[in-house]
Design an enzyme around this catalytic site. Sequence first.
Site, PDB file in Angstrom:
ATOM      1  N   SER A 106     -23.372 -41.749  -7.193  1.00  0.00           N
ATOM      2  CA  SER A 106     -22.966 -43.151  -7.006  1.00  0.00           C
ATOM      3  C   SER A 106     -23.241 -43.551  -5.566  1.00  0.00           C
ATOM      4  O   SER A 106     -22.747 -42.902  -4.646  1.00  0.00           O
ATOM      5  CB  SER A 106     -21.467 -43.318  -7.281  1.00  0.00           C
ATOM      6  OG  SER A 106     -21.178 -42.882  -8.578  1.00  0.00           O
TER       7      SER A 106
ATOM      8  N   ARG B 286     -11.837 -42.078  -2.662  1.00  0.00           N
ATOM      9  CA  ARG B 286     -13.074 -41.687  -1.954  1.00  0.00           C
ATOM     10  C   ARG B 286     -12.921 -41.800  -0.445  1.00  0.00           C
ATOM     11  O   ARG B 286     -13.845 -42.224   0.255  1.00  0.00           O
ATOM     12  CB  ARG B 286     -14.268 -42.537  -2.416  1.00  0.00           C
ATOM     13  CG  ARG B 286     -14.651 -42.419  -3.851  1.00  0.00           C
ATOM     14  CD  ARG B 286     -15.076 -41.028  -4.275  1.00  0.00           C
ATOM     15  NE  ARG B 286     -14.987 -40.969  -5.709  1.00  0.00           N
ATOM     16  CZ  ARG B 286     -13.878 -40.626  -6.364  1.00  0.00           C
ATOM     17  NH1 ARG B 286     -12.811 -40.212  -5.718  1.00  0.00           N
ATOM     18  NH2 ARG B 286     -13.851 -40.633  -7.667  1.00  0.00           N
TER      19      ARG B 286
ATOM     20  N   GLU C 131     -20.663 -45.553  -0.735  1.00  0.00           N
ATOM     21  CA  GLU C 131     -19.984 -44.257  -0.807  1.00  0.00           C
ATOM     22  C   GLU C 131     -20.778 -43.244   0.039  1.00  0.00           C
ATOM     23  O   GLU C 131     -20.228 -42.359   0.678  1.00  0.00           O
ATOM     24  CB  GLU C 131     -19.925 -43.805  -2.276  1.00  0.00           C
ATOM     25  CG  GLU C 131     -19.131 -42.548  -2.475  1.00  0.00           C
ATOM     26  CD  GLU C 131     -19.081 -42.109  -3.934  1.00  0.00           C
ATOM     27  OE1 GLU C 131     -18.600 -42.882  -4.782  1.00  0.00           O
ATOM     28  OE2 GLU C 131     -19.536 -40.998  -4.210  1.00  0.00           O
TER      29      GLU C 131
HETATM   30  C1  LIG Z   1     -26.052 -36.177  -8.783  1.00  0.00           C
HETATM   31  C2  LIG Z   1     -24.829 -36.390  -7.959  1.00  0.00           C
HETATM   32  C3  LIG Z   1     -23.615 -36.608  -8.585  1.00  0.00           C
HETATM   33  C4  LIG Z   1     -22.442 -36.792  -7.820  1.00  0.00           C
HETATM   34  N1  LIG Z   1     -21.266 -37.003  -8.474  1.00  0.00           N
HETATM   35  C5  LIG Z   1     -20.115 -37.185  -7.757  1.00  0.00           C
HETATM   36  C6  LIG Z   1     -18.870 -37.388  -8.427  1.00  0.00           C
HETATM   37  O1  LIG Z   1     -18.786 -37.378  -9.655  1.00  0.00           O
HETATM   38  N2  LIG Z   1     -17.770 -37.592  -7.670  1.00  0.00           N
HETATM   39  C7  LIG Z   1     -17.816 -37.584  -6.288  1.00  0.00           C
HETATM   40  O2  LIG Z   1     -16.773 -37.774  -5.662  1.00  0.00           O
HETATM   41  N3  LIG Z   1     -18.995 -37.394  -5.634  1.00  0.00           N
HETATM   42  C8  LIG Z   1     -20.126 -37.178  -6.323  1.00  0.00           C
HETATM   43  N4  LIG Z   1     -21.324 -36.986  -5.679  1.00  0.00           N
HETATM   44  C9  LIG Z   1     -21.352 -37.034  -4.203  1.00  0.00           C
HETATM   45  C10 LIG Z   1     -21.290 -35.638  -3.523  1.00  0.00           C
HETATM   46  O3  LIG Z   1     -21.659 -34.638  -4.410  1.00  0.00           O
HETATM   47  C11 LIG Z   1     -19.898 -35.328  -2.964  1.00  0.00           C
HETATM   48  O4  LIG Z   1     -19.512 -36.317  -2.036  1.00  0.00           O
HETATM   49  C12 LIG Z   1     -19.850 -33.962  -2.292  1.00  0.00           C
HETATM   50  O5  LIG Z   1     -18.533 -33.633  -1.941  1.00  0.00           O
HETATM   51  C13 LIG Z   1     -20.735 -33.876  -1.042  1.00  0.00           C
HETATM   52  O6  LIG Z   1     -20.788 -32.512  -0.656  1.00  0.00           O
HETATM   53  P1  LIG Z   1     -21.881 -32.001   0.343  1.00  0.00           P
HETATM   54  O7  LIG Z   1     -21.536 -30.603   0.694  1.00  0.00           O
HETATM   55  O8  LIG Z   1     -23.224 -32.227  -0.217  1.00  0.00           O
HETATM   56  O9  LIG Z   1     -21.593 -32.944   1.602  1.00  0.00           O
HETATM   57  P2  LIG Z   1     -22.640 -33.698   2.574  1.00  0.00           P
HETATM   58  O10 LIG Z   1     -23.408 -34.687   1.785  1.00  0.00           O
HETATM   59  O11 LIG Z   1     -23.401 -32.677   3.329  1.00  0.00           O
HETATM   60  O12 LIG Z   1     -21.632 -34.421   3.531  1.00  0.00           O
HETATM   61  C14 LIG Z   1     -20.857 -35.515   3.091  1.00  0.00           C
HETATM   62  C15 LIG Z   1     -19.961 -35.979   4.241  1.00  0.00           C
HETATM   63  O13 LIG Z   1     -19.011 -34.970   4.535  1.00  0.00           O
HETATM   64  C16 LIG Z   1     -19.143 -34.517   5.886  1.00  0.00           C
HETATM   65  N5  LIG Z   1     -18.944 -33.077   5.872  1.00  0.00           N
HETATM   66  C17 LIG Z   1     -19.645 -32.167   5.124  1.00  0.00           C
HETATM   67  N6  LIG Z   1     -19.157 -30.934   5.322  1.00  0.00           N
HETATM   68  C18 LIG Z   1     -18.140 -31.061   6.206  1.00  0.00           C
HETATM   69  C19 LIG Z   1     -17.239 -30.132   6.824  1.00  0.00           C
HETATM   70  N7  LIG Z   1     -17.279 -28.817   6.578  1.00  0.00           N
HETATM   71  N8  LIG Z   1     -16.316 -30.617   7.702  1.00  0.00           N
HETATM   72  C20 LIG Z   1     -16.253 -31.939   7.977  1.00  0.00           C
HETATM   73  N9  LIG Z   1     -17.067 -32.867   7.431  1.00  0.00           N
HETATM   74  C21 LIG Z   1     -18.009 -32.413   6.552  1.00  0.00           C
HETATM   75  C22 LIG Z   1     -20.533 -34.926   6.322  1.00  0.00           C
HETATM   76  O14 LIG Z   1     -20.594 -35.129   7.722  1.00  0.00           O
HETATM   77  C23 LIG Z   1     -20.717 -36.223   5.545  1.00  0.00           C
HETATM   78  O15 LIG Z   1     -20.105 -37.293   6.201  1.00  0.00           O
HETATM   79  C24 LIG Z   1     -22.503 -36.780  -6.404  1.00  0.00           C
HETATM   80  C25 LIG Z   1     -23.743 -36.551  -5.777  1.00  0.00           C
HETATM   81  C26 LIG Z   1     -24.895 -36.343  -6.542  1.00  0.00           C
HETATM   82  C27 LIG Z   1     -26.187 -36.076  -5.849  1.00  0.00           C
END
Ligand SMILES: Cc1cc2nc3c(=O)[nH]c(=O)nc-3n(C[C@H](O)[C@H](O)[C@H](O)COP(=O)(O)OP(=O)(O)OC[C@H]3O[C@@H](n4cnc5c(N)ncnc54)[C@H](O)[C@@H]3O)c2cc1C
Length: 338
Positions: free
Chosen positions: A235, A164, A334
């Site tokens: 998480s 992570r 996380e």
């Molecule tokens: C119901 C649920 C289940 C989930 N299950 C999992 C799982 O099984 N495994 C897991 O690993 N995660 C899980 N997650 C967490 C999440 O889905 C992941 O971390 C996902 O990759 C976040 O994507 P996002 O586009 O929403 O990023 P955001 O939440 O918008 O951003 C996350 C981070 O990445 C940065 N960021 C976003 N886009 C960019 C970019 N283009 N360039 C540089 N930095 C960037 C942001 O600044 C921030 O720090 C879950 C979340 C939810 C709500």
Amino acid sequence: MELFESVPLATLTTLKVGGTASYVALCRKNDDIEAALAFARERGLPWYVLGGGSNVLAPDEGFHGVIVRALFEGMVFRNVDERVEVEVGSGIVWDELVQESVERKLWGLENLAGIPGLVGAAPVQNIGAYGADVSNTIIHVDVFDTSSKKVIRFSKEQCAFSYRDSFFKHNPAFIIISVCFSLSVKDAPHIEYPDILARKGQGSTLTTSKEIAEVIREIRSKKFPDLVLVGTAGSFFKNPIISEETYAALRAAYPELPGFPQAENKTKVKVPLAWILDHILHLRGYTKGLVRLFEKQPLVLVAEHNATATEINSFADEIAAKVKEATGIQIEREVQSL
Ligand SMILES: Cc1cc2nc3c(=O)[nH]c(=O)nc-3n(C[C@H](O)[C@H](O)[C@H](O)COP(=O)(O)OP(=O)(O)OC[C@H]3O[C@@H](n4cnc5c(N)ncnc54)[C@H](O)[C@@H]3O)c2cc1C
């Protein structure tokens, strides 16, 4: 670049809390990012990159700055020997990439089916689930370097992936614009996880990547709360990675505590935090006001309608303090704070 003013952060994040963002800039090409950053610079405002907002806790006081959304498009597949490489824009929805790959009978992303968010964020915390980490399939990541205003290619090694974590998590000056994945055309199922194996016994053959992705989405739909009804970021904390000695001491007190020695450092053991919350602290379903630990998976924090970031922060701090007191382990979040 498309620019919006006064946008509630609750509408941009899956925890659905937080005040107002002064500006949100939708960026689909490098010029858009340059324009958004220039806009912020001219006004002396900070900026923050947001994807789907599924791993971010937004503050109640809002963000007096520019939210930069890197929504680059494109999904280009090319055959390379017995593999397929796919170059994907940061704005593609992660699960749409997974679905497209399994429709094409490719292997590598199926265990990551159903994870919310966009492709651009996947390398940031090296998303993982059901025994797979996205870093296993990444060849390179292209970023917009906000200092030099140039596009730079990071090899997988330069991304410094670990559990992570990655280089990008600590270096927000690099905005990810596309990611290149290597997928296999040969069968490569990873179905060792008990939840997945159990499905085999229940009639699923689990012989195609598409079937595995479907089964995983089904399992996940029962493990996570409905994002339409409540706020959550999945998480909330990372599973702690502790020394062998600490693990041995905890095992003496709790003989059933599971532990997974780490492949990259055999002296370290990953411990499922959900087990600690459930069996040591009995916090499954623990509720304070509008915030609780999900009954079906205590690692998942649930925020009811009208919850605030302040409540979530103090609830999370309380959980971390309880874990520290009971086990001596300092857990880490996380979820990222905006
Ligand atoms: C119901 C649920 C289940 C989930 N299950 C999992 C799982 O099984 N495994 C897991 O690993 N995660 C899980 N997650 C967490 C999440 O889905 C992941 O971390 C996902 O990759 C976040 O994507 P996002 O586009 O929403 O990023 P955001 O939440 O918008 O951003 C996350 C981070 O990445 C940065 N960021 C976003 N886009 C960019 C970019 N283009 N360039 C540089 N930095 C960037 C942001 O600044 C921030 O720090 C879950 C979340 C939810 C709500």
